[in-house]
Design a protein around this motif. Structure first.
Motif, short mmCIF file in Angstrom:
data_model
loop_
_atom_site.label_atom_id
_atom_site.label_comp_id
_atom_site.label_asym_id
_atom_site.label_seq_id
_atom_site.Cartn_x
_atom_site.Cartn_y
_atom_site.Cartn_z
N LEU A 99 0.71 -1.18 -0.15
CA LEU A 99 -0.13 0.03 -0.02
C LEU A 99 0.87 1.29 0.00
CD1 LEU A 99 -2.99 1.30 0.24
CD2 LEU A 99 -2.72 0.97 2.90
N HIS A 100 0.92 2.08 -1.02
CA HIS A 100 1.94 3.19 -1.02
C HIS A 100 0.84 4.32 -1.25
CE1 HIS A 100 5.60 5.18 -2.59
NE2 HIS A 100 4.61 6.04 -3.03
N ILE A 101 1.43 5.18 -0.02
CA ILE A 101 0.51 6.51 -0.01
C ILE A 101 1.41 7.67 -0.40
CG2 ILE A 101 -0.88 7.95 1.41
CD1 ILE A 101 -1.15 5.42 3.27
N GLU A 102 1.21 8.16 -1.59
CA GLU A 102 1.93 9.15 -1.92
C GLU A 102 2.06 10.45 -0.92
OE1 GLU A 102 1.32 10.37 -6.04
OE2 GLU A 102 2.47 8.77 -6.72
N ALA A 103 3.21 11.44 -1.21
CA ALA A 103 3.11 12.45 -0.46
C ALA A 103 1.88 13.44 -0.89
CB ALA A 103 4.46 13.42 -0.53
N GLY A 104 1.17 13.79 -0.08
CA GLY A 104 -0.17 14.59 -0.41
C GLY A 104 -1.04 13.90 -0.29
N GLY A 105 -1.07 12.38 -0.38
CA GLY A 105 -2.04 11.27 -0.27
C GLY A 105 -2.48 11.07 1.26
N LYS A 106 -3.77 10.91 1.31
CA LYS A 106 -4.44 10.65 2.61
C LYS A 106 -5.19 9.57 2.76
CE LYS A 106 -4.86 14.00 5.96
NZ LYS A 106 -5.57 15.06 6.61
N LEU A 107 -5.25 8.47 3.29
CA LEU A 107 -6.10 7.62 3.86
C LEU A 107 -6.94 7.88 4.94
CD1 LEU A 107 -7.33 5.05 2.52
CD2 LEU A 107 -5.81 3.83 3.79
N LEU A 108 -7.99 8.42 4.67
CA LEU A 108 -8.84 9.21 5.88
C LEU A 108 -10.12 8.42 6.58
CD1 LEU A 108 -9.26 11.88 7.50
CD2 LEU A 108 -10.74 12.49 5.56
N GLY A 109 -10.21 7.81 7.50
CA GLY A 109 -11.12 7.26 8.30
C GLY A 109 -12.31 7.79 8.27
N SER A 110 -13.50 7.36 8.06
CA SER A 110 -14.91 7.84 8.20
C SER A 110 -15.15 8.02 9.58
CB SER A 110 -15.73 6.62 7.62
OG SER A 110 -17.19 7.16 8.02
N LYS A 145 5.21 8.89 1.76
CA LYS A 145 5.00 9.66 2.54
C LYS A 145 3.84 10.54 2.90
CE LYS A 145 9.68 10.23 2.51
NZ LYS A 145 10.60 10.11 3.50
N GLY A 146 2.83 9.74 2.65
CA GLY A 146 1.67 10.01 2.78
C GLY A 146 1.00 9.84 4.17
N THR A 147 -0.23 9.85 4.39
CA THR A 147 -0.89 9.75 5.81
C THR A 147 -1.97 8.86 5.80
OG1 THR A 147 -0.29 12.16 6.15
CG2 THR A 147 -2.13 11.49 7.65
N VAL A 148 -1.96 8.21 6.90
CA VAL A 148 -3.38 7.21 7.41
C VAL A 148 -3.73 7.98 8.47
CG1 VAL A 148 -4.35 5.18 8.01
CG2 VAL A 148 -2.07 5.29 6.67
N ASP A 149 -4.98 8.70 8.52
CA ASP A 149 -5.74 9.62 9.33
C ASP A 149 -6.88 8.89 9.90
OD1 ASP A 149 -7.29 11.51 10.92
OD2 ASP A 149 -6.24 12.89 9.73
N GLY A 150 -6.97 8.53 11.21
CA GLY A 150 -8.24 7.72 11.67
C GLY A 150 -9.48 8.58 12.17
N ASN A 151 -9.32 9.96 12.08
CA ASN A 151 -10.55 10.83 12.44
C ASN A 151 -10.93 10.48 13.75
OD1 ASN A 151 -11.89 12.82 11.25
ND2 ASN A 151 -12.49 11.96 9.42
N GLY A 152 -9.89 10.23 14.69
CA GLY A 152 -10.66 9.69 15.87
C GLY A 152 -11.03 10.66 16.81
#
Length: 555
Positions: A99-110, A145-152
């Motif tokens: 799973l490659h998350i590019e810089a500026g890319g964010k996988l954002l939790g619902s 260099k991207g982000t996984v954000d859980g919206n916690g």
């Protein structure tokens, strides 16, 4: 020609480009060196080709899962999260997927609970609701260099999981998603990504082997029980060059973790950094780490029935912490007993080398944690605590080249304590049961065999009425090159019921009423061989049945 180019999908075009690049560069280079040429570049599965939209509004769970499944079915490749905010619920990662998350890319939790499920096959302990998970996967990677954000923050309701001291999880809040859970996986690599804002623990690694973290940043301070790394019964784990700022345990190692290294990392949290408990934690090396603004004990080993051995902590800097090191061991079976837990439990062979620390008078609020955190009375005026009980001992514990400056401010009432409650679960739990804090400002040790202190120095900012060190039933100890500030109203060192102790080249750095006070008829075999004791009012005091032959002063 123009129309045929426009018919190329992003996925196919990127795959062709990557293959060409490898063929013209790396492949030729490796052939020239006579090495085995690498396989053609893996296919790229761009989530946009499966219908995902990076607008921060569209729920992309199904689209992203399709890309992951296609990559897995193709026996490997890269699932690409390009720049943009890709909103999603629970996703299952699978074997051979990067799973490659590019810089500026964010996988954002619902922000919606209904968009998450329990991980299929993930054990339920501490909850198994999750954002990203994998079960029995092999050769799985998360990178970029991207982000996984859980919206916690969306899941904050003021309640934690109630698994703290004495709570046992009763009425706890477990119905919220962890950021990552890997269960029974092998060959997992996570590098460079930014993991943030989980609703619960950030990274849970359960019964996995061959796990590598490199260059990962964790910022996890939006909800209660916001752990950083949480390992349970794993082997061959290597963490390097990571930065963790969290609210709860930063690097918890529970159960039977073996063959673990942590190096070149920085940590900050309200509670603990390196947290050990239960199982068989063995063969673990932690080095070159920076710990700052951490309360609740940076290095905490707390166990009932456990087999913990061969742990080393070297080149560690701690700034603004409480309870810098705490080891508690009851040896009791209690609720931790199991059918195969037959051998006598132990904690032994623990090494601390090259430690520099400043210890605060009490915990301080973190300005970026938005909820209040309880402060335990036992966290105030803390010290290093080595605490075993009954027939059980901590064995072969060493401190070499350790320099700690304490806030000081300890009282004569604290110094007068003799009857310390038999509590081992948490270092501050001991001192909560004995209100006011520990009777020593530097080191309190009870039931320890084979204790070594070499080139250890304790100082304080404010005068402290407590001894620098208190031993209670310590056996076979060597203290060489120890230096400490004293109190004009107290002894520098107090040994109670202790024996076979050698002190050499000890220095009293500021006026102390007495250098060494020995208590109890069981005290024997104590030898003081030289040192600079000029600032002590007297060198030796004997109390509570300690005999004149129990101590030999030489030189």
């Amino acid at each position: 020609m123009k129309s045929s180019q426009s018919n190329l999908s992003r996925r196919n075009w990127l795959g062709m480009f990557a293959t060409a690049a490898v063929g013209s560069g790396v492949l030729a280079s490796s052939q020239a060196l006579g090495a085995t040429p690498p396989a053609p570049a893996s296919r790229i599965f761009d989530v946009r080709d499966y219908g995902a939209k990076g607008d921060g509004k569209t729920l992309n769970t199904k689209a992203i899962q399709k890309a992951i499944d296609a990559c897995n079915q193709a026996q490997g490749g890269m699932v690409l999260i390009p720049p943009g905010e890709f909103l999603s619920g629970t996703l299952e990662l699978k074997s051979f997927v990067t799973l490659h998350i590019e810089a500026g890319g964010k996988l954002l939790g619902s922000t919606k609970r209904e968009d998450y499920t329990a991980g299929n096959g993930v054990p339920s302990g501490n909850g198994n609701i999750v954002f990203l998970y994998a079960v029995k996967a092999d050769r799985l990677s998360i990178e970029g260099k991207g982000t996984v954000d859980g919206n916690g923050l969306s899941f904050y309701n003021g309640k934690g999981d109630n698994t703290g001291p004495g709570q046992n999880g009763v009425g706890g809040n477990f119905d919220r998603p962890h950021l990552l859970i890997f269960y029974a996986c092998t060959n997992v690599d996570i590098k460079d990504v930014f993991l943030t804002a989980s609703a619960y623990h950030c990274v849970r690694i359960l019964q996995c082997k061959h796990i590598h973290f490199d260059g990962v940043r964790i910022y996890n301070r939006v909800n209660k029980n916001n752990d950083g790394f949480h390992f349970s019964s794993c082997e061959y784990v290597h963490i390097a060059n990571c930065d963790v700022q969290c609210q709860d345990d930063a690097c918890a190692l529970f159960g039977s973790n073996r063959f673990v290294t942590v190096t070149n990392c920085s940590f900050s949290t309200r509670w603990s950094i390196f947290r050990f408990g239960g199982g068989e934690s063995q063969n673990i090396a932690i080095s070159n780490c920076l710990i700052y603004d951490t309360f609740g004990c940076p290095i905490k080993i707390s166990a009932g029935r456990a087999s913990i051995e061969n742990l080393t902590f070297s080149n560690i800097i701690m700034r603004n912490v409480t309870g810098p090191i705490g080891i508690g061991f009851s040896g009791a079976s209690g609720n931790n007993a199991s059918a195969n837990a037959i051998k006598k439990p132990f904690i032994r062979n623990i090494v601390f080398n090259g430690i520099r620390a400043t210890v605060a008078a009490k915990p301080e609020p973190h300005p970026d944690i938005h909820f209040d955190l309880h402060t335990w009375e036992g966290e105030k005026n803390s010290c290093i605590t080595l605490n075993a009980m009954g027939e059980y001992y901590l064995e072969d514990i060493s401190f070499t080249d350790v320099h700690i400056k304490y806030a000081g401010g300890g009282t004569a009432e604290q110094a007068a304590k003799r009857d310390v409650p038999r509590v081992a679960a948490e270092y501050f739990g001991v001192w909560d049961k004995a209100p006011g804090g520990p009777p020593a400002y530097g080191l309190y040790a009870r039931n320890v065999k084979g204790l070594t202190l070499q080139n250890v120095r304790f100082e304080y900012d404010q005068p402290d009425a407590r001894p620098a060190m208190v031993f209670d039933n310590v056996q076979d100890a060597s203290i060489a090159g120890f230096s400490a500030q004293g109190s004009p109203d107290a002894e520098l060192l107090r040994f109670t019921g202790s024996k076979d102790i050698l002190l050499s080249a000890v220095r009293v750095l500021s006026p102390a009423a007495t250098f060494l006070q020995v208590e109890g008829a069981a005290s024997e075999g104590i030898l003081v061989d030289g040192g600079d004791l000029r600032k002590a009012g007297k060198t030796l005091a004997l109390k509570d049945g300690a005999g004149e032959k129990s101590v030999v002063m030489r030189g």
